[in-house]
Design a protein around this motif. Structure first.
Motif, PDB file in Angstrom:
ATOM      1  N   LEU A  57     -42.835  11.302  26.180  1.00  0.00           N
ATOM      2  CA  LEU A  57     -41.660  11.339  27.048  1.00  0.00           C
ATOM      3  C   LEU A  57     -40.528  11.934  26.224  1.00  0.00           C
ATOM      4  N   ARG A  58     -39.926  12.994  26.739  1.00  0.00           N
ATOM      5  CA  ARG A  58     -38.839  13.642  25.996  1.00  0.00           C
ATOM      6  C   ARG A  58     -37.568  13.613  26.830  1.00  0.00           C
ATOM      7  N   ASN A  59     -36.466  13.366  26.141  1.00  0.00           N
ATOM      8  CA  ASN A  59     -35.165  13.395  26.784  1.00  0.00           C
ATOM      9  C   ASN A  59     -34.105  13.689  25.724  1.00  0.00           C
ATOM     10  N   PRO A  60     -32.871  13.957  26.122  1.00  0.00           N
ATOM     11  CA  PRO A  60     -31.828  14.207  25.123  1.00  0.00           C
ATOM     12  C   PRO A  60     -31.684  13.016  24.165  1.00  0.00           C
ATOM     13  N   GLY A  61     -31.882  13.273  22.900  1.00  0.00           N
ATOM     14  CA  GLY A  61     -31.744  12.240  21.882  1.00  0.00           C
ATOM     15  C   GLY A  61     -32.971  11.376  21.680  1.00  0.00           C
ATOM     16  N   GLY A  62     -33.984  11.525  22.536  1.00  0.00           N
ATOM     17  CA  GLY A  62     -35.151  10.653  22.429  1.00  0.00           C
ATOM     18  C   GLY A  62     -34.794   9.201  22.661  1.00  0.00           C
ATOM     19  N   ARG A  63     -33.841   8.983  23.563  1.00  0.00           N
ATOM     20  CA  ARG A  63     -33.275   7.656  23.739  1.00  0.00           C
ATOM     21  C   ARG A  63     -33.955   6.852  24.835  1.00  0.00           C
ATOM     22  N   VAL A  64     -33.885   5.537  24.678  1.00  0.00           N
ATOM     23  CA  VAL A  64     -34.381   4.620  25.690  1.00  0.00           C
ATOM     24  C   VAL A  64     -33.209   4.278  26.590  1.00  0.00           C
ATOM     25  N   THR A  65     -33.269   4.789  27.787  1.00  0.00           N
ATOM     26  CA  THR A  65     -32.261   4.542  28.807  1.00  0.00           C
ATOM     27  C   THR A  65     -32.938   3.784  29.952  1.00  0.00           C
ATOM     28  N   PRO A  66     -32.173   3.281  30.901  1.00  0.00           N
ATOM     29  CA  PRO A  66     -32.823   2.657  32.060  1.00  0.00           C
ATOM     30  C   PRO A  66     -33.826   3.602  32.737  1.00  0.00           C
ATOM     31  N   ARG A  67     -33.526   4.876  32.764  1.00  0.00           N
ATOM     32  CA  ARG A  67     -34.445   5.864  33.352  1.00  0.00           C
ATOM     33  C   ARG A  67     -35.737   5.960  32.538  1.00  0.00           C
ATOM     34  N   THR A  68     -35.656   5.888  31.216  1.00  0.00           N
ATOM     35  CA  THR A  68     -36.842   5.933  30.360  1.00  0.00           C
ATOM     36  C   THR A  68     -37.746   4.739  30.639  1.00  0.00           C
ATOM     37  N   ILE A  69     -37.153   3.576  30.759  1.00  0.00           N
ATOM     38  CA  ILE A  69     -37.938   2.377  31.055  1.00  0.00           C
ATOM     39  C   ILE A  69     -38.604   2.514  32.416  1.00  0.00           C
ATOM     40  N   GLU A  70     -37.877   3.043  33.382  1.00  0.00           N
ATOM     41  CA  GLU A  70     -38.446   3.287  34.705  1.00  0.00           C
ATOM     42  C   GLU A  70     -39.648   4.240  34.613  1.00  0.00           C
ATOM     43  N   GLN A  71     -39.530   5.288  33.817  1.00  0.00           N
ATOM     44  CA  GLN A  71     -40.639   6.228  33.644  1.00  0.00           C
ATOM     45  C   GLN A  71     -41.844   5.544  32.997  1.00  0.00           C
ATOM     46  N   LEU A  72     -41.601   4.712  31.998  1.00  0.00           N
ATOM     47  CA  LEU A  72     -42.700   3.989  31.353  1.00  0.00           C
ATOM     48  C   LEU A  72     -43.421   3.072  32.339  1.00  0.00           C
ATOM     49  N   LEU A  73     -42.664   2.417  33.199  1.00  0.00           N
ATOM     50  CA  LEU A  73     -43.274   1.516  34.176  1.00  0.00           C
ATOM     51  C   LEU A  73     -44.089   2.300  35.204  1.00  0.00           C
ATOM     52  N   ILE A  74     -43.593   3.457  35.613  1.00  0.00           N
ATOM     53  CA  ILE A  74     -44.357   4.307  36.535  1.00  0.00           C
ATOM     54  C   ILE A  74     -45.649   4.768  35.868  1.00  0.00           C
ATOM     55  N   LEU A  75     -45.561   5.215  34.621  1.00  0.00           N
ATOM     56  CA  LEU A  75     -46.761   5.657  33.902  1.00  0.00           C
ATOM     57  C   LEU A  75     -47.761   4.521  33.732  1.00  0.00           C
ATOM     58  N   GLN A  76     -47.260   3.315  33.522  1.00  0.00           N
ATOM     59  CA  GLN A  76     -48.130   2.152  33.399  1.00  0.00           C
ATOM     60  C   GLN A  76     -48.906   1.923  34.693  1.00  0.00           C
ATOM     61  N   GLU A  77     -48.225   2.073  35.823  1.00  0.00           N
ATOM     62  CA  GLU A  77     -48.895   1.897  37.118  1.00  0.00           C
ATOM     63  C   GLU A  77     -49.887   3.020  37.398  1.00  0.00           C
ATOM     64  N   VAL A  78     -49.543   4.241  37.011  1.00  0.00           N
ATOM     65  CA  VAL A  78     -50.481   5.358  37.154  1.00  0.00           C
ATOM     66  C   VAL A  78     -51.734   5.072  36.327  1.00  0.00           C
ATOM     67  N   ALA A  79     -51.540   4.586  35.112  1.00  0.00           N
ATOM     68  CA  ALA A  79     -52.678   4.265  34.247  1.00  0.00           C
ATOM     69  C   ALA A  79     -53.554   3.190  34.868  1.00  0.00           C
ATOM     70  N   ARG A  80     -52.928   2.169  35.444  1.00  0.00           N
ATOM     71  CA  ARG A  80     -53.703   1.096  36.090  1.00  0.00           C
ATOM     72  C   ARG A  80     -54.490   1.627  37.287  1.00  0.00           C
ATOM     73  N   ALA A  81     -53.855   2.509  38.059  1.00  0.00           N
ATOM     74  CA  ALA A  81     -54.532   3.078  39.221  1.00  0.00           C
ATOM     75  C   ALA A  81     -55.690   3.975  38.795  1.00  0.00           C
ATOM     76  N   ASN A  82     -55.528   4.656  37.685  1.00  0.00           N
ATOM     77  CA  ASN A  82     -56.562   5.570  37.190  1.00  0.00           C
ATOM     78  C   ASN A  82     -57.689   4.840  36.470  1.00  0.00           C
ATOM     79  N   GLN A  83     -57.330   3.799  35.739  1.00  0.00           N
ATOM     80  CA  GLN A  83     -58.307   3.075  34.923  1.00  0.00           C
ATOM     81  C   GLN A  83     -57.860   1.614  34.855  1.00  0.00           C
ATOM     82  N   PRO A  84     -58.332   0.793  35.788  1.00  0.00           N
ATOM     83  CA  PRO A  84     -57.855  -0.600  35.877  1.00  0.00           C
ATOM     84  C   PRO A  84     -58.016  -1.422  34.606  1.00  0.00           C
TER      85      PRO A  84
END
Length: 174
Positions: A57-84
């Motif tokens: 995940l790349r963003n300005p500064g490589g920072r953890v923002t509320p949006r970054t956490i949201e992206q991580l949670l979405i990716l986590q759900e995609v991973a679960r859907a792909n491989q439970p």
């Protein structure tokens, strides 16, 4: 030859010589790296990762923002859907770097308060000008997120003058 034509030509070489259709959606090292958009900080190159080993995940500064956490949670759900059966050992690496361009606009509260979703009086707490403090803050933010429970989190700072990374926050069991 235009830049686009050169990139397409490079893609053809990639497809012919290095493309691997067996790669899976989930990174083989079960690791996601959060890092800056700065082209000097390509995490696969800096960390010696092969194609398919890490997600980035790349963003300005490589920072953890509320949006970054949201992206991580979405990716986590995609991973679960792909491989439970999510692997037990998962890791997030926060990889920031020296001489970050974000430090050049650290006085731009008008932009940064919105980016970090903080009030202007709290902007200094996000440590825009200090990569080591920023990594410490961002790792703490990830470790505090209950939906990321069970994921090891660590933080590194990459020195753009030496090519070396320094462990600022080592991994620990969450």
């Amino acid at each position: 030859m235009s830049i686009l034509e050169a990139l397409i030509r490079r893609n053809r070489v990639f497809a012919e010589t290095r493309f691997d259709p067996r790669l899976r959606m989930r990174p083989s090292l079960n690791t996601t790296v959060i890092t800056c958009l700065d082209p000097r900080v390509d995490p696969a190159v800096v960390l010696g990762a092969e194609q398919g080993e890490i997600a980035v995940l790349r963003n300005p500064g490589g920072r953890v923002t509320p949006r970054t956490i949201e992206q991580l949670l979405i990716l986590q759900e995609v991973a679960r859907a792909n491989q439970p059966d999510i692997p037990s050992e998962r890791h997030i690496v926060v990889l920031q770097h020296t001489q970050c361009g974000l430090t050049l606009i650290q006085n731009r509260a008008d932009m940064l308060t919105s980016y970090f979703e903080v009030a202007e009086e709290n902007l200094s707490a996000v440590a825009v000008g200090d990569p080591r403090a920023a990594v410490t803050r961002d790792v703490a933010a990830l470790r505090a997120e209950p939906c990321l429970d069970g994921i090891q989190v660590s933080g590194l700072v990459y020195d753009v003058l030496t090519g070396l990374v320094d462990t600022v926050v080592p991994p620990r069991e969450p």
